[in-house]
Design an enzyme around this catalytic site. Structure first.
Site, PDB file in Angstrom:
ATOM      1  N   GLN A 317       0.833  -1.209   0.000  1.00 46.14           N
ATOM      2  CA  GLN A 317       0.000   0.000   0.000  1.00 46.14           C
ATOM      3  C   GLN A 317       0.865   1.254   0.000  1.00 46.14           C
ATOM      4  OE1 GLN A 317      -0.198  -2.583   2.194  1.00 46.14           O
ATOM      5  NE2 GLN A 317      -2.287  -2.875   2.952  1.00 46.14           N
ATOM      6  N   GLN A 339      -0.326  -0.272  -5.726  1.00 50.09           N
ATOM      7  CA  GLN A 339      -1.393  -0.690  -4.817  1.00 50.09           C
ATOM      8  C   GLN A 339      -1.887   0.516  -4.023  1.00 50.09           C
ATOM      9  OE1 GLN A 339      -0.498  -4.111  -2.409  1.00 50.09           O
ATOM     10  NE2 GLN A 339      -2.296  -3.880  -1.128  1.00 50.09           N
ATOM     11  N   ASP A 340      -3.224   0.710  -4.022  1.00 54.22           N
ATOM     12  CA  ASP A 340      -3.849   1.787  -3.235  1.00 54.22           C
ATOM     13  C   ASP A 340      -3.428   3.184  -3.691  1.00 54.22           C
ATOM     14  OD1 ASP A 340      -4.879  -0.335  -1.857  1.00 54.22           O
ATOM     15  OD2 ASP A 340      -4.206   0.295   0.114  1.00 54.22           O
ATOM     16  N   ASP A 361      -6.501  -2.725  -5.835  1.00 57.79           N
ATOM     17  CA  ASP A 361      -7.396  -1.832  -5.068  1.00 57.79           C
ATOM     18  C   ASP A 361      -7.032  -0.369  -5.286  1.00 57.79           C
ATOM     19  OD1 ASP A 361      -8.201  -4.298  -4.057  1.00 57.79           O
ATOM     20  OD2 ASP A 361      -7.116  -4.070  -2.173  1.00 57.79           O
ATOM     21  N   ARG A 429     -13.394  -5.478  -5.608  1.00 57.76           N
ATOM     22  CA  ARG A 429     -13.623  -6.542  -4.614  1.00 57.76           C
ATOM     23  C   ARG A 429     -14.066  -5.880  -3.304  1.00 57.76           C
ATOM     24  NH1 ARG A 429      -7.917  -8.841  -2.267  1.00 57.76           N
ATOM     25  NH2 ARG A 429      -6.758  -6.883  -2.133  1.00 57.76           N
TER      26      ARG A 429
END
Length: 523
Positions: A317, A339-340, A361, A429
């Protein structure tokens, strides 16, 4: 004299029976109100604890009951903040300290939101109350998450236990039916009182009338954006304050706090004005604190700037931008990470004609947010990872939050194209139990897996989430092979889809006209 004395005795006897009955009636009234909430025991306990006169006082109308819940939540938040401050001494290492630091900030912001809701001069609407208390609840969830993701949840976190989340959840349940659609009573001629009509010219003009200019070559008022923000914090009033950031790569971590209302950052274009940082969970930060730029200032606007995090995919993240700014707008901006990438943390937000790059994500959080005409690019992840465009974080069914992606494009970035056959990419998700995400009239390219959506962990949230697709186009827009979850919907009704538009989901017609950002209110 015998008769009057007998009457007096009988009267006193009657009153002695009446008193407990009256008390019981009032107690029953409180029970009646509290039984309408998801956490009735907590409601009754705090109502009686915080209201010593409860034996002769009970809310007559719902608005009184709602106000009491907020007052109690405020008091308990203040108590929790004092207690949590003391817990700082119990942190055993830098990771615990990092998570604890987030919590101190998040409780402070929650207290501000509760005070804002109770402030009679605000005259806030039910819709605004639902937004602000949805944010307050998200703040407390984010506090816990920091300890969990840094794997230090066994020492300080259990000692932070309190009932504030349940109190907030009670309010959201009671207020929900009063706040189904955004209110517009605070606005006149479509313009909110806190934004001047001059913003339209600022956003659409090629020449910027800036209050301050930032330039690395010394041709402006400041060489760093941080210096300009510090100067903006000292201004008088809270009218629109424009900072023009000339082209350059600015290696800065910015925190644009709630005291910097109505600040506007204008760059030379997303290719030319770049703010970059490299904090990450792999490097010891929490996700919340990894943001290159974090903003909680109400009415924040950015135009023509790229927000970047260069930690790379192996550091997990790593946020480029985190926004918890109510009524915030990002126009023609870029967001680059893995990520993120983009943390749409909370409050009401709008993104127009933006470019967003990431892997896992990479659009996530629990804001009420609409993306319109945006280009969403999945990148090449590390070996073994699958791409997920969204991970929406609604934890309570009554939060008025979710991610709406309207008239946009989901495509493969240049580094993903050569390996498309070996990397799966999904639309989203369920990060949290009531995760809510919709794609409306959006182009879905060949990178999207035919199933469309991915599980988080087994059957978690598959029946409680709300995922929807409405009239999407492109090679992977067919829903024939999509997941068969209880919470997944192929939306066929325009009225159902319109719940997630700019007008209905974020009340955009009441505040976006003043910003000058072009937008489509409906489908």
């Amino acid at each position: 004299m015998a008769k009057p004395i007998l009457l007096l005795v009988l009267s006193l006897t009657f009153l002695s029976f009446l008193s407990p009955t009256l008390s019981s009636t009032i107690s029953n009234d409180i029970d009646r109100w509290c039984n309408k909430t998801p956490h009735p025991k907590i409601c009754k306990h705090y109502y009686k604890t915080h209201n010593p006169k409860v034996t002769n006082s009970t809310p007559k109308v719902k608005s009184e009951f709602k106000k009491t819940i907020v007052q109690i939540a405020l008091q308990e938040s203040l108590n929790a903040k004092t207690h949590n401050k003391w817990l700082g001494l119990k942190c055993r290492n830098s990771k615990e300290k990092a998570a604890w630091n987030d919590c101190m900030q998040l409780y402070e912001e929650t207290i501000t939101l509760l005070n804002q809701t109770l402030d009679s001069t605000n005259k806030c609407t039910n819709y605004e109350m639902q937004t602000w208390l949805s944010t307050a609840l998200t703040n407390l969830e984010t506090c816990k998450a920091g300890f969990v993701e840094l794997n230090v949840s066994n020492n300080v976190l259990p000692l932070m236990s309190n009932n504030v989340s349940d109190l907030l959840s009670n309010f959201l349940a009671i207020n929900k039916n009063d706040s189904m659609t955004p209110d517009t009573e605070r606005y006149k001629d479509g313009l909110p009182s806190w934004v001047s009509g001059g913003d339209r010219k600022l956003l659409q003009s090629s020449t910027i009338a800036a209050n301050l200019v930032v330039a690395q070559d010394g041709s402006g008022n400041h060489k760093t954006i941080t210096e300009a923000l510090n100067a903006a914090a000292k201004r008088s009033g809270s009218g629109r304050f424009v900072i023009y950031v000339k082209k350059g790569v600015y290696k800065e971590n910015l925190n644009i706090g709630s005291k910097l209302k109505n600040v506007m950052l204008v760059g030379d274009g997303l290719r030319w004005t770049i703010v970059t940082g490299s904090k990450s969970v792999g490097g010891g930060s929490t996700t919340f604190d990894s943001a290159t730029v974090a903003v909680t200032a109400q009415g924040f606007i950015a135009r023509g700037i790229t927000f970047r995090n260069t930690a790379g995919p192996s550091n997990h993240q790593a946020v480029a931008l985190r926004s918890g700014a109510d009524l915030s707008v990002f126009y023609r901006c870029g967001f680059e990470g893995y990520q993120d990438t983009l943390y749409v943390h909370s409050q009401r937000q709008f993104y127009k004609e933006c470019y967003i790059y990431g892997t896992v994500d990479f659009i996530f959080g629990n804001a009420a947010v609409v993306f319109q005409n945006c280009m969403i690019y999945a990148r090449k992840p590390i070996i073994g990872q699958q791409n997920t465009v969204t991970a929406q974080g609604r934890t309570d069914p009554n939060q008025n939050t979710g991610i709406s992606i309207h008239d946009s494009r989901v495509m493969a970035a240049s580094d993903l194209i050569p390996v498309l056959s070996s990397v799966k990419t999904y639309l989203g998700r369920p990060w949290k139990e009531y995760s809510r995400t919709v794609y409306l009239q959006t182009y879905l390219d060949t990178l999207v897996d035919p199933a469309g959506w991915l599980e988080w962990n087994g059957n978690f949230a598959l029946s409680t989430l709300y995922y929807g697709e409405y009239k999407n186009i492109g090679p992977r827009s067919s829903t024939s092979q999509r997941v068969k979850w209880g919470g997944y919907h192929v939306i066929t009704s325009a009225s159902e889809a319109s719940q997630f538009t700019v007008e209905n989901f974020i009340g955009g017609k009441s505040w976006l006209p003043a910003t000058g950002v072009p937008f489509v209110a409906g489908l």
